[in-house]
Motif scaffolding. Structure first.
Motif, mmCIF file in Angstrom:
data_model
loop_
_atom_site.group_PDB
_atom_site.id
_atom_site.type_symbol
_atom_site.label_atom_id
_atom_site.label_comp_id
_atom_site.label_asym_id
_atom_site.label_seq_id
_atom_site.Cartn_x
_atom_site.Cartn_y
_atom_site.Cartn_z
ATOM 1 N N ASP A 248 0.892 -1.102 0.148
ATOM 2 C CA ASP A 248 -0.093 -0.097 0.020
ATOM 3 C C ASP A 248 0.922 1.349 0.074
ATOM 4 N N LEU A 249 2.167 1.086 0.073
ATOM 5 C CA LEU A 249 3.163 2.145 -0.040
ATOM 6 C C LEU A 249 3.066 3.042 1.303
ATOM 7 N N GLU B 2 -5.480 3.745 -9.336
ATOM 8 C CA GLU B 2 -6.474 2.747 -8.789
ATOM 9 C C GLU B 2 -5.669 1.360 -8.521
ATOM 10 N N SER B 3 -4.454 1.286 -9.374
ATOM 11 C CA SER B 3 -3.825 0.092 -9.364
ATOM 12 C C SER B 3 -2.699 0.100 -8.004
ATOM 13 N N TYR B 4 -2.807 1.201 -7.188
ATOM 14 C CA TYR B 4 -2.245 1.225 -5.963
ATOM 15 C C TYR B 4 -3.218 1.783 -4.900
ATOM 16 N N HIS B 5 -4.418 1.370 -4.841
ATOM 17 C CA HIS B 5 -5.498 1.804 -3.734
ATOM 18 C C HIS B 5 -5.702 3.207 -3.540
ATOM 19 N N GLY B 6 -5.787 3.834 -4.880
ATOM 20 C CA GLY B 6 -6.188 4.995 -4.811
ATOM 21 C C GLY B 6 -5.119 6.341 -4.369
ATOM 22 N N THR C 262 8.663 7.736 -7.103
ATOM 23 C CA THR C 262 8.025 6.666 -6.423
ATOM 24 C C THR C 262 7.043 5.993 -7.470
ATOM 25 N N LYS C 263 6.256 6.985 -8.363
ATOM 26 C CA LYS C 263 5.445 6.445 -9.261
ATOM 27 C C LYS C 263 6.092 5.385 -10.509
ATOM 28 N N ALA C 264 7.271 6.078 -10.778
ATOM 29 C CA ALA C 264 8.038 5.162 -11.754
ATOM 30 C C ALA C 264 8.446 3.909 -11.137
ATOM 31 N N THR C 265 8.765 3.600 -9.992
ATOM 32 C CA THR C 265 9.068 2.584 -9.277
ATOM 33 C C THR C 265 7.878 1.637 -9.000
ATOM 34 N N ALA C 266 6.922 2.352 -8.424
ATOM 35 C CA ALA C 266 5.449 1.507 -7.990
ATOM 36 C C ALA C 266 4.778 0.932 -9.204
ATOM 37 N N GLN C 267 4.656 1.917 -10.338
ATOM 38 C CA GLN C 267 3.926 1.419 -11.426
ATOM 39 C C GLN C 267 4.939 0.857 -12.544
ATOM 40 N N LEU C 268 5.964 1.735 -12.985
ATOM 41 C CA LEU C 268 6.485 1.213 -14.042
ATOM 42 C C LEU C 268 7.758 0.020 -13.906
ATOM 43 N N MET C 269 8.336 -0.068 -12.776
ATOM 44 C CA MET C 269 9.107 -1.031 -12.449
ATOM 45 C C MET C 269 8.317 -2.107 -12.162
ATOM 46 N N ARG C 270 7.257 -2.119 -11.635
ATOM 47 C CA ARG C 270 6.359 -3.124 -11.335
ATOM 48 C C ARG C 270 5.742 -3.959 -12.597
#
Ligand SMILES: *Cc1c(COP(=O)(O)O)cnc(C)c1O
Length: 429
Positions: A48-49, A245-249, A264-272
């Motif tokens: 959930d970061l 929405e892919s990280y609980h809003g 943080t966005k590049a790690t949480a979304q793009l690296m994922r």
């Protein structure tokens, strides 16, 4: 090492990592895909970061983060991440803020791989671009913008054209249109130029080049200055300024602020989703390179300058591109942005054209023929018969690559040996 007064020389050696009592002096290599937790609830907080920590090395790894922290300090940024290559760094930096239907303004004088990434591959994703000369006027630059422009992109010193970007001008125009300036700082490195000091918002690197410096590991990095106010332009950057929405809003720009939202966005979304991170061992080797970056850059520049001066006075040389030469088109910009020197890459034309250039290179003994630059060992390339081989002479000229052009990357050898090698090769043609 968060001390703002430390010289970049000290940060190269010790930045990013301060061991505690009894901890390893050199950065630990955490060669583990995964990390153990005591309860599912604790792991849930990471997903959930809500808590900091590691769960899977596709997204984040402690060794990579340590080296990224050093690069953030070197550039004077607030956050950074390592990527598997320079190509991955530029792709993620752009794709983090550009969606299908968006538009990029880019300098036409950039690395061929990045030009292809933007003009062909990102176009397939519905992201279009307008290319402008790095020497364009403010009016020409303004005219390239559209309502859907989301980023401006350029290279501090372009590979291979060796043009110097007027970072302050490009940043001012980008900001007037409410978008960030992304600068690929691979050739200058933060030792010779820190684009954030001139208004750039995001910096990228192919760490494969001078940062590694030994031709050991392909890698890249993205650094955020923490200065761009995404929320002030929320309509342009929904990915950062509206709930994911892919990280609980989570709304990245709200939760992590200007300083942390981009990485943080590049790690949480793009690296994922893309998984193009660096391996811990590569990050460790990159750090060995960084420890001597400030020492090596000075020598690369000394050798580049000496070779450029020798070539400029040689009767068999048609022209030399090196911004450290007083007559060079970019000398004035280099004095402003690169007062300590530019880099070790020099390009020049051999009188007699394509065949003379190839013959000259064949006689070199120290400088090896390689598709590489910014290495400890001097190397050279004839673009017209290698990287740009598919183009005819007219196309080469349009691309700014003369058929007689040789690109030489001066390494760390003795400059007198390099000059003697070049002289004997020229004598034989
Ligand atoms: C080499 C290079 C790249 C691409 O980096 P890789 O690590 O080879 O993927 C991007 N930009 C510049 C300026 C480069 O020199």
């Amino acid at each position: 090492m968060a001390d703002k007064n430390l010289s970049i020389n000290t940060l190269c050696v010790q930045g990013g990592y301060t061991p505690g009592n009894g901890e390893p002096r050199q950065i630990p290599i955490v060669q583990s895909t995964t990390f153990k937790y005591d309860s599912s609830d604790e792991m849930g907080k990471l997903f959930d970061l809500e808590a900091n920590g590691y769960f899977y090395s596709r997204l984040q790894n402690p060794t990579c983060d340590t080296v990224a922290a050093k690069i953030a300090e070197l550039e004077g940024g607030t956050a950074a991440m390592l990527t598997s290559s320079g190509q991955a760094a530029n792709f993620l930096a752009l794709f983090n803020i550009c969606n299908a239907g968006d538009h990029i303004v880019a300098s036409s004088s950039i690395y061929g791989g990045t030009f292809n990434l933007i003009s062909v591959t990102m176009a397939k994703m519905g992201i279009t671009a307008t290319f402008v000369s790095p020497d364009c006027s403010e009016e020409e630059l303004n005219a390239a913008f559209r309502d859907n422009t989301r980023a401006v992109f350029g290279e501090t010193i372009a590979n291979p054209a060796l043009t110097v970007l007027d970072i302050e001008k490009f940043a001012a125009v980008a900001h007037a249109h409410g978008v960030p300036l992304i600068v690929d700082n691979t050739f200058a490195t933060p030792v010779n130029c820190r684009p954030f000091e001139w208004g750039a918002d995001i910096v990228t690197h192919s760490t494969t080049k001078y940062m590694d410096g030994h031709g050991g590991c392909v890698g890249g990095a993205i650094v955020d200055s923490g200065k761009f106010d995404w929320m002030a332009h929320a309509d342009k950057f929904p990915g950062l300024c509206t709930p994911d929405e892919s990280y609980h809003g989570i709304t990245y720009a709200e939760r992590f602020g200007k300083e942390g939202a981009f990485i943080t966005k590049a790690t949480a979304q793009l690296m994922r989703d893309f998984g193009c991170g660096q391996s811990p061992i590569s990050a460790y080797m990159l750090n060995l390179g960084l420890e001597s970056l400030h020492v090596r850059m000075a020598r690369h520049c000394e050798n580049g300058q000496a070779v450029a001066e020798f070539l400029a006075n040689h009767p068999k040389i048609a022209y030399v591109n090196y911004c450290g030469l007083p007559g060079d088109k970019y000398h004035e910009l280099a004095k402003k942005y690169l007062p300590k020197g530019s880099c070790g890459v020099v390009s020049f034309g051999v009188k007699g054209g394509r065949d003379a250039a190839k013959a000259f290179m064949g006689h070199l003994k120290i400088a090896a023929i390689e598709t590489h630059v910014a290495d400890a060992r001097t190397c050279c390339l004839h673009p017209a018969s290698s990287t740009h081989r598919q183009m005819n002479d007219a196309q080469l000229l349009a691309a700014g690559v003369e058929p007689d052009l040789v690109r030489m990357s001066c390494g760390l050898e003795d400059k007198d040996d390099l000059i003697r090698d070049i002289a004997q090769a020229l004598d034989q043609i």
